[in-house]
Design a protein around this motif. Structure first.
Motif, PDB file in Angstrom:
ATOM      1  N   PHE A  17       8.449  -2.702 -67.091  1.00 13.60           N
ATOM      2  CA  PHE A  17       9.752  -2.070 -67.332  1.00 13.60           C
ATOM      3  C   PHE A  17       9.848  -1.557 -68.762  1.00 13.60           C
ATOM      4  O   PHE A  17      10.368  -0.473 -69.006  1.00 13.60           O
ATOM      5  N   ALA A  18       9.302  -2.310 -69.724  1.00 11.41           N
ATOM      6  CA  ALA A  18       9.354  -1.913 -71.129  1.00 11.41           C
ATOM      7  C   ALA A  18       8.448  -0.718 -71.414  1.00 11.41           C
ATOM      8  O   ALA A  18       8.680   0.020 -72.369  1.00 11.41           O
ATOM      9  N   ALA A  19       7.422  -0.513 -70.608  1.00 10.45           N
ATOM     10  CA  ALA A  19       6.486   0.588 -70.819  1.00 10.45           C
ATOM     11  C   ALA A  19       7.033   1.930 -70.318  1.00 10.45           C
ATOM     12  O   ALA A  19       6.468   2.968 -70.621  1.00 10.45           O
ATOM     13  N   LEU A  20       8.127   1.916 -69.584  1.00 13.92           N
ATOM     14  CA  LEU A  20       8.715   3.149 -69.070  1.00 13.92           C
ATOM     15  C   LEU A  20       9.399   3.927 -70.188  1.00 13.92           C
ATOM     16  O   LEU A  20       9.760   3.376 -71.221  1.00 13.92           O
ATOM     17  N   THR A  21       9.607   5.212 -69.956  1.00 17.99           N
ATOM     18  CA  THR A  21      10.355   6.018 -70.910  1.00 17.99           C
ATOM     19  C   THR A  21      11.842   5.656 -70.803  1.00 17.99           C
ATOM     20  O   THR A  21      12.268   5.098 -69.785  1.00 17.99           O
ATOM     21  N   PRO A  22      12.628   5.965 -71.822  1.00 12.21           N
ATOM     22  CA  PRO A  22      14.064   5.656 -71.751  1.00 12.21           C
ATOM     23  C   PRO A  22      14.752   6.281 -70.532  1.00 12.21           C
ATOM     24  O   PRO A  22      15.630   5.662 -69.924  1.00 12.21           O
ATOM     25  N   HIS A  23      14.349   7.486 -70.153  1.00  5.24           N
ATOM     26  CA  HIS A  23      14.938   8.127 -68.978  1.00  5.24           C
ATOM     27  C   HIS A  23      14.593   7.364 -67.699  1.00  5.24           C
ATOM     28  O   HIS A  23      15.434   7.214 -66.813  1.00  5.24           O
ATOM     29  N   GLU A  24      13.367   6.876 -67.614  1.00  2.69           N
ATOM     30  CA  GLU A  24      12.960   6.121 -66.433  1.00  2.69           C
ATOM     31  C   GLU A  24      13.655   4.764 -66.364  1.00  2.69           C
ATOM     32  O   GLU A  24      14.014   4.300 -65.286  1.00  2.69           O
ATOM     33  N   VAL A  25      13.841   4.133 -67.510  1.00  3.59           N
ATOM     34  CA  VAL A  25      14.531   2.839 -67.550  1.00  3.59           C
ATOM     35  C   VAL A  25      15.945   2.979 -67.013  1.00  3.59           C
ATOM     36  O   VAL A  25      16.399   2.178 -66.191  1.00  3.59           O
ATOM     37  N   LEU A  26      16.638   4.018 -67.471  1.00  2.00           N
ATOM     38  CA  LEU A  26      18.023   4.210 -67.047  1.00  2.00           C
ATOM     39  C   LEU A  26      18.142   4.928 -65.704  1.00  2.00           C
ATOM     40  O   LEU A  26      19.225   4.987 -65.126  1.00  2.00           O
ATOM     41  N   GLY A  27      17.046   5.484 -65.227  1.00  4.33           N
ATOM     42  CA  GLY A  27      17.077   6.153 -63.930  1.00  4.33           C
ATOM     43  C   GLY A  27      17.774   7.491 -63.951  1.00  4.33           C
ATOM     44  O   GLY A  27      18.441   7.850 -62.973  1.00  4.33           O
ATOM     45  N   VAL A  28      17.646   8.232 -65.052  1.00  5.66           N
ATOM     46  CA  VAL A  28      18.266   9.550 -65.155  1.00  5.66           C
ATOM     47  C   VAL A  28      17.183  10.594 -65.413  1.00  5.66           C
ATOM     48  O   VAL A  28      16.093  10.277 -65.874  1.00  5.66           O
ATOM     49  N   GLU A  29      17.523  11.853 -65.118  1.00  8.55           N
ATOM     50  CA  GLU A  29      16.595  12.946 -65.366  1.00  8.55           C
ATOM     51  C   GLU A  29      16.605  13.307 -66.846  1.00  8.55           C
ATOM     52  O   GLU A  29      17.530  12.956 -67.575  1.00  8.55           O
ATOM     53  N   VAL A  30      15.596  14.051 -67.266  1.00  3.62           N
ATOM     54  CA  VAL A  30      15.471  14.411 -68.677  1.00  3.62           C
ATOM     55  C   VAL A  30      16.663  15.238 -69.151  1.00  3.62           C
ATOM     56  O   VAL A  30      17.161  15.056 -70.246  1.00  3.62           O
ATOM     57  N   GLY A  31      17.181  16.118 -68.349  1.00  4.18           N
ATOM     58  CA  GLY A  31      18.306  16.957 -68.749  1.00  4.18           C
ATOM     59  C   GLY A  31      19.665  16.393 -68.377  1.00  4.18           C
ATOM     60  O   GLY A  31      20.639  17.135 -68.290  1.00  4.18           O
ATOM     61  N   ALA A  32      19.768  15.098 -68.186  1.00  3.45           N
ATOM     62  CA  ALA A  32      21.028  14.493 -67.744  1.00  3.45           C
ATOM     63  C   ALA A  32      22.102  14.593 -68.824  1.00  3.45           C
ATOM     64  O   ALA A  32      21.812  14.560 -70.019  1.00  3.45           O
ATOM     65  N   SER A  33      23.337  14.696 -68.387  1.00  2.00           N
ATOM     66  CA  SER A  33      24.460  14.772 -69.319  1.00  2.00           C
ATOM     67  C   SER A  33      24.763  13.386 -69.899  1.00  2.00           C
ATOM     68  O   SER A  33      24.309  12.366 -69.378  1.00  2.00           O
ATOM     69  N   ASN A  34      25.531  13.379 -70.973  1.00  2.00           N
ATOM     70  CA  ASN A  34      25.929  12.113 -71.588  1.00  2.00           C
ATOM     71  C   ASN A  34      26.706  11.240 -70.612  1.00  2.00           C
ATOM     72  O   ASN A  34      26.559  10.017 -70.607  1.00  2.00           O
TER      73      ASN A  34
END
Length: 79
Positions: A17-34
């Motif tokens: 889980f720690a090795a994932l990118t921040p977007h993958e951890v939170l389960g959002v796409e790269v262009g996600a809104s705030n």
């Protein structure tokens, strides 16, 4: 009932889980809104809050929250 090697299994899960990118951890796409990022963050915080778990899972949930908070902080810095 305590299972053998359960702690090591949780440790390896945390490492993955720690090795994932921040977007993958939170389960959002790269262009996600705030708003989408915050919604996902709050959903994960609620799911992994140590007060909602039994004593055995509380330590695991604390570690998960550290990873989730770190990912959220990194995404907030990017925006």
């Amino acid at each position: 009932m305590r299972w053998k090697n359960l702690d090591s299994g949780f440790q390896s899960r945390l490492e993955v889980f720690a090795a994932l990118t921040p977007h993958e951890v939170l389960g959002v796409e790269v262009g996600a809104s705030n708003a989408d990022i915050r919604r996902s963050y709050l959903k994960l915080i609620k799911a992994y809050h140590p007060d909602r778990a039994d004593a055995f899972m509380a330590k695991h949930n604390e570690e998960m929250l550290k990873i989730i908070n770190l990912a959220y902080d990194k995404l907030r810095e990017l925006k």
